[in-house]
Design a protein around this motif. Structure first.
Motif, short mmCIF file in Angstrom:
data_model
loop_
_atom_site.label_atom_id
_atom_site.label_comp_id
_atom_site.label_asym_id
_atom_site.label_seq_id
_atom_site.Cartn_x
_atom_site.Cartn_y
_atom_site.Cartn_z
N ILE A 157 0.84 -1.20 0.00
CA ILE A 157 0.00 0.00 0.00
C ILE A 157 0.87 1.25 0.00
N LEU A 158 2.03 1.17 0.66
CA LEU A 158 3.00 2.27 0.61
C LEU A 158 3.99 1.99 -0.51
N THR A 159 4.13 2.92 -1.43
CA THR A 159 5.01 2.72 -2.57
C THR A 159 5.95 3.93 -2.73
N GLY A 160 7.07 3.68 -3.41
CA GLY A 160 8.03 4.75 -3.65
C GLY A 160 7.87 5.40 -5.00
N ASP A 168 -2.12 12.74 -8.63
CA ASP A 168 -3.28 12.53 -7.77
C ASP A 168 -3.00 11.48 -6.69
N LEU A 169 -1.77 11.53 -6.17
CA LEU A 169 -1.38 10.60 -5.12
C LEU A 169 -1.29 11.29 -3.77
N PHE A 170 -1.55 10.51 -2.72
CA PHE A 170 -1.34 11.01 -1.37
C PHE A 170 0.11 10.76 -0.99
N GLU A 171 0.81 11.83 -0.70
CA GLU A 171 2.22 11.74 -0.33
C GLU A 171 2.36 11.67 1.18
N THR A 172 3.30 10.86 1.65
CA THR A 172 3.55 10.77 3.08
C THR A 172 5.06 10.66 3.31
N ASN A 173 5.49 10.92 4.51
CA ASN A 173 6.90 10.76 4.85
C ASN A 173 7.17 9.32 5.24
N TYR A 174 8.17 8.75 4.60
CA TYR A 174 8.59 7.38 4.90
C TYR A 174 10.00 7.47 5.48
N PHE A 175 10.04 7.81 6.75
CA PHE A 175 11.30 8.10 7.43
C PHE A 175 12.01 9.25 6.73
N ASP A 176 13.08 9.00 5.99
CA ASP A 176 13.82 10.10 5.38
C ASP A 176 13.58 10.23 3.88
N VAL A 199 -1.99 -14.24 -11.49
CA VAL A 199 -2.12 -13.71 -10.13
C VAL A 199 -3.26 -12.70 -10.07
N PHE A 200 -3.72 -12.40 -8.86
CA PHE A 200 -4.65 -11.29 -8.69
C PHE A 200 -4.43 -10.68 -7.32
N SER A 201 -4.73 -9.40 -7.23
CA SER A 201 -4.71 -8.71 -5.94
C SER A 201 -6.10 -8.17 -5.67
N PHE A 202 -6.35 -7.90 -4.39
CA PHE A 202 -7.66 -7.37 -3.99
C PHE A 202 -7.40 -6.50 -2.77
N GLY A 203 -7.38 -5.19 -2.97
CA GLY A 203 -7.06 -4.35 -1.83
C GLY A 203 -7.44 -2.90 -2.05
N PRO A 204 -7.19 -2.07 -1.04
CA PRO A 204 -7.56 -0.65 -1.13
C PRO A 204 -6.59 0.14 -1.99
N THR A 205 -7.11 1.11 -2.70
CA THR A 205 -6.30 2.03 -3.48
C THR A 205 -6.78 3.45 -3.21
N PHE A 206 -5.93 4.41 -3.51
CA PHE A 206 -6.18 5.78 -3.08
C PHE A 206 -5.91 6.74 -4.24
N ARG A 207 -6.81 7.66 -4.47
CA ARG A 207 -6.63 8.68 -5.50
C ARG A 207 -6.95 10.05 -4.92
N ALA A 208 -5.96 10.93 -4.91
CA ALA A 208 -6.17 12.29 -4.40
C ALA A 208 -6.73 13.17 -5.52
N GLU A 209 -7.77 12.67 -6.13
CA GLU A 209 -8.40 13.35 -7.27
C GLU A 209 -9.54 14.22 -6.74
N LYS A 210 -9.49 15.49 -7.05
CA LYS A 210 -10.49 16.42 -6.51
C LYS A 210 -11.76 16.38 -7.37
N SER A 211 -12.42 15.24 -7.28
CA SER A 211 -13.63 15.02 -8.08
C SER A 211 -14.80 14.79 -7.15
N LYS A 212 -15.96 15.34 -7.53
CA LYS A 212 -17.17 15.19 -6.73
C LYS A 212 -18.26 14.41 -7.47
#
Length: 432
Positions: A157-160, A168-176, A199-212
């Motif tokens: 879920i945390l990627t570089g 449109d991504l949520f940025e966070t601090n990953y230590f340094d 293979v398949f994955s099934f999980g939460p994803t996040f978009r910082a898209e300012k859409s209503k």
């Protein structure tokens, strides 16, 4: 005395049982009290007849407040007047947890009020039915992919880095260093496919898209399969088989929920018929222009009105094939005879529900992919692991992503995607 759940009432006709439930609603006359009961599995009616119970039981039934938790004792019997088919003739009531001034009453409430009380709104019959359909899609997803030889792999879920750019991504601090909440697990699934084949994955994803819009959430769930030694046409067949399987599973296992939602089973049954129609992006643009959509030009992405018209032209889920390269991500495979489009497809749901799947065949050539990463202004060092997949035994591969909430919205026949997830995260909402 056996304690049962409402959903199992059919197996206990004529038996006296106990049921733990909440009082969703009630009405009474001078001689009979009717309790609408729910226990999380289903809703049904409890009947208290004054002449058949002690006076204190009847008075208690008449005075129960909405959402009071009770332990009911009574006999299960058939009820041909209700869709559920069964009710309980109540002989005893024990109050387990009292409820006073429950805020969501049977009257109409505004959307903001209901969203502020989402933790309680989930108890309502409509929201309960929607979540039942969501649960069935989750169950059926695992069944489909497990039955077809896929291995579930969980991407981080945390990627570089970002598969489609960082705008449109949520940025966070990953230590340094910087990190981002995942907008897709796809790149990691490509790595997994080179190790496990399918293979398949099934999980939460996040978009910082300012859409209503009614189709957008900030946090949502994606199912993302990836298949090695697979070309686009084979991927499209998996996609339509998967969606048809989901629809059939809802028809088979969610009859009561569909009834609560007023969803027409015959409409859904059309969507189990394969294959789904296909139309090229070129032909889709021509179709729109021919029908008065003067705002669309070749090279534009489709908006909701465009997708709705295209889908309504077929009355089934429809694939739109091979979009312009300029409006698609860097990782898609170039068309073999054209340099202006890539090998990809979106599946558009009928009835105005828009795109539910985006997929493509992936680029396999190292030099091409490196050039595309540079052309998109991405840091090639962050994608070095992804480029490695093209250095060590690259093979044709394809995959797709299905948005769970959009699919729930479509199959449940509801208006807005915010009701398709238990606790929606929207542009201006992170409560409750």
């Amino acid at each position: 005395m056996e304690q049962i759940q409402i959903i199992d009432a059919k197996n206990h006709v004529g038996q006296t049982v106990q049921i733990g439930a909440w009082v969703a609603n009630k009405r009474s006359s001078g001689k009979i009290a009717f309790l609408q009961l729910r226990d999380g599995t289903a809703y049904f009616q409890g009947v208290v007849v004054k002449s058949e119970v002690p006076e204190e039981v009847f008075q208690l039934a008449k005075n129960l407040n909405q959402e009071t938790a009770v332990m009911i004792t009574g006999e299960i019997r058939e009820d041909s007047r209700s869709k559920f088919g069964y009710e309980i003739g109540i002989s005893g009531i024990e109050v387990v947890g009292e409820s006073h001034d429950y805020p969501i009453t049977p009257k109409e409430h505004g959307t903001d009020f209901l969203m502020d009380h989402r933790h309680l709104w989930l108890r309502s019959s409509k929201q309960h039915a929607i979540m039942r359909i969501r649960n069935e899609l989750i169950r059926a997803t695992y069944e489909f992919f497990n039955n077809n030889g896929f291995v579930k792999i969980d991407p981080p879920i945390l990627t570089g880095s970002a598969p489609e750019g960082t705008t449109d991504l949520f940025e966070t601090n990953y230590f340094d260093q910087k990190a981002y909440l995942s907008q897709s697990g796809q790149l990691y699934m490509e790595a997994a496919a080179m190790a496990f084949g399918k293979v398949f994955s099934f999980g939460p994803t996040f978009r910082a898209e300012k859409s209503k819009t009614r189709r957008h959430l900030i946090e949502f769930w994606m199912i993302e399969p990836e298949m090695a030694f697979t070309h686009q046409e084979e991927s499209l067949e998996v996609q339509e088989q998967y969606v048809a399987f989901l629809v059939q599973s809802v028809l088979d296992n969610c009859d009561y929920a569909l009834h609560v939602l007023g969803r027409d089973r015959e409409v859904l049954e059309k969507y189990t018929k394969l294959p789904y129609p296909r139309i090229s992006y070129d032909d889709a643009v021509a179709l729109l222009q021919k029908n008065g959509f003067d705002d669309i030009q070749w090279g534009d992405d489709f908006g909701s009105p465009h997708e709705t018209f295209i889908a309504n032209s077929f009355d089934q889920p429809v694939f739109i094939l091979n979009y312009p390269k300029a409006i698609k991500p860097f990782y898609m495979k170039p068309h073999p005879t054209r340099d202006d489009v890539v090998i990809c497809a979106d599946m558009i749901a009928p009835e105005g529900y828009g795109e539910i799947i985006g997929g493509s065949e992936r680029a396999t050539d190292y030099e091409y992919l490196l050039e595309e990463i540079r052309n998109h202004g991405l840091d090639e060092n962050e994608y070095s692991w992804y480029l490695d997949l093209r250095k060590y035994g690259s093979v044709p591969h394809a995959g797709f992503g299905l948005g769970l909430e959009r699919t729930v919205t479509w199959l449940a026949g509801i208006e807005h995607v915010r009701e398709a997830i238990p606790f929606p995260r929207l542009l201006n909402r992170i409560y409750p």
